[in-house]
Design an enzyme around this catalytic site. Structure first.
Site, mmCIF file in Angstrom:
data_model
loop_
_atom_site.group_PDB
_atom_site.id
_atom_site.type_symbol
_atom_site.label_atom_id
_atom_site.label_comp_id
_atom_site.label_asym_id
_atom_site.label_seq_id
_atom_site.Cartn_x
_atom_site.Cartn_y
_atom_site.Cartn_z
ATOM 1 N N ASP A 62 0.832 -1.202 0.000
ATOM 2 C CA ASP A 62 0.000 0.000 0.000
ATOM 3 C C ASP A 62 0.868 1.255 0.000
ATOM 4 O OD1 ASP A 62 -1.271 -2.338 0.930
ATOM 5 O OD2 ASP A 62 -2.850 -1.194 1.903
ATOM 6 N N HIS A 134 -9.465 1.160 -0.862
ATOM 7 C CA HIS A 134 -9.553 2.619 -0.926
ATOM 8 C C HIS A 134 -9.851 3.107 -2.343
ATOM 9 C CE1 HIS A 134 -8.507 3.858 3.206
ATOM 10 N NE2 HIS A 134 -8.019 2.619 3.236
#
Length: 395
Positions: A62, A134
């Site tokens: 990430d 996300h």
């Protein structure tokens, strides 16, 4: 009398001008010039769900809007040089999702990765980007994890995007202008400070289904990827996800982002047992991972020996559980997370794996934290021995 070539040039002028405007807008937004798109980039081509093992594979966790950490991660493995250009040769890079949220350089990273994709393509390499929770949240209008600086970035994008369309309108009737993404987007937002309204509006317009940035940078992301013996997914896969169909998941997410599908199957993008939210195999305590469920899932995917995941921050760095069948690569590198030191996972075609790290306390002479083949799954289990020693691998 004008010749045939002159006539052809005149006919092409509006499209040439449109391409110039797009390049001008791209540079104004990102500071980057993008190389031409690969000639074989067809939006109707199925996404690459199942792939053979590359000679060298780099997995990046990430990023969350931290451009400097993104670059540092790629520098660790020689994927880019000091100028930020591709130097990875025929290597394949998988970025496991969550570029968006928590940081201020989201659009800049999207452009940067797109440029690297095009540079890699010319060198026989490849960058594969994935959708995390996300990305799904932002397309769905869930902005719980944005920052004030990110709204400024989107406001800047909106300004230049509108400038570009105004320039293209000079050839009105000869250039197909895109549908106005701001149409129908509210001008004001209750409960949000007024100075942020413009950024909210720009973010919605850019990332909504069929939005300019979502279709350009996120629609062709995969959500599930099988690369030889490794299964990549942001959160995790359960048996019902595999039964639903991995290629089907990728297609439906792309169709949803492109605005040709009304909604997603809940178990792809919403809820704790969905593909991008699952944490059953990524708990920091290895004994808390559901190894039995993971083993069952892997047996349903031909040739799969391990699942590589992001999503759950691993404070001790990249590590494995379930005898190396679960590899967790989210190290929380973004300043918006725990500001962790970057690490990437490197897998050779023969399944030899090592962790490349920016942490000098772990580095050997080659900048690696782990160098080992061991274990039935090909990676072994990465165990923390001592904070000042290399990790050991239990075969």
């Amino acid at each position: 009398m004008a010749g045939e070539s002159d006539t052809l040039t005149c006919k092409n002028l509006p499209n040439l001008f449109s391409s110039f405007v797009d390049t001008f807008v791209d540079f104004s937004v990102s500071g980057l010039f993008l190389p031409p798109s690969p000639s074989n980039s067809d939006p109707n081509t199925p996404l690459p769900t199942f792939n053979p093992s590359p000679d060298r594979l780099i997995a990046v966790g990430d990023i969350h809007g931290d451009f400097e950490k993104c670059k540092e991660s790629l520098l660790l493995s020689g994927i880019i040089d000091a100028t930020g250009n591709w130097s990875g040769g025929s290597s394949t890079v998988v970025q496991i999702g969550d570029v968006l949220d928590r940081g201020s350089d989201e659009i800049k990273i999207l452009y940067f990765l797109e440029r690297l994709k095009r540079q890699a393509d010319k060198s026989g390499g490849k960058i594969i980007t994935m959708n995390g929770n996300h990305e799904i949240m932002n397309i769905d209008g869930d902005f719980r994890f944005i920052t004030a600086d990110s709204l400024k970035e989107f406001s800047n994008w909106a300004f230049w995007y509108n400038v570009g369309n105004s320039m293209k309108a000079l050839f009105s009737g000869n250039v197909d202008l895109p549908k106005d993404p701001f149409r129908g987007v509210p001008v004001e937002f209750k409960g949000i400070r007024k100075e942020f309204h413009e950024g909210f509006r720009a973010r919605i317009a850019a990332l909504q289904p069929n939005g300019p940035l979502s279709t350009r940078f996120l629609a062709n992301n995969v959500t599930v990827l099988v690369m030889g013996e490794s299964v990549f997914v942001h959160g995790g896969l359960l048996a019902n996800h595999v039964n639903y169909g991995l290629e089907r998941i990728n297609k439906e997410v792309r169709d949803w982002i492109n605005g040709v599908r009304g909604d997603l199957w809940r178990d792809i993008g919403r809820g704790r047992n969905s593909v991008v939210w699952l944490r059953r195999f990524s708990h920091e305590l290895a004994e808390s991972c559901d190894c039995e469920a993971l083993e069952h899932v892997l047996t349903t995917i031909p040739g799969a020996k391990r699942m590589i995941m992001g999503h759950t921050i691993q404070g001790k760095g990249i590590n494995g559980a379930c005898e190396g069948k679960a590899i967790r690569i989210d190290v929380g590198m973004s300043k918006g997370c725990i500001n962790g030191l970057p690490e990437v996972l490197e897998i050779a075609k023969n399944s030899e794996a090592r962790v490349l790290t920016a942490n000098p306390a772990y580095q050997d002479s080659d900048g690696a934290r782990v160098v080992r083949i061991g274990g039935r799954a090909g990676l072994g289990v990465l165990l923390e021995d001592d904070r000042r020693k290399q990790f050991q691998v239990k075969a």
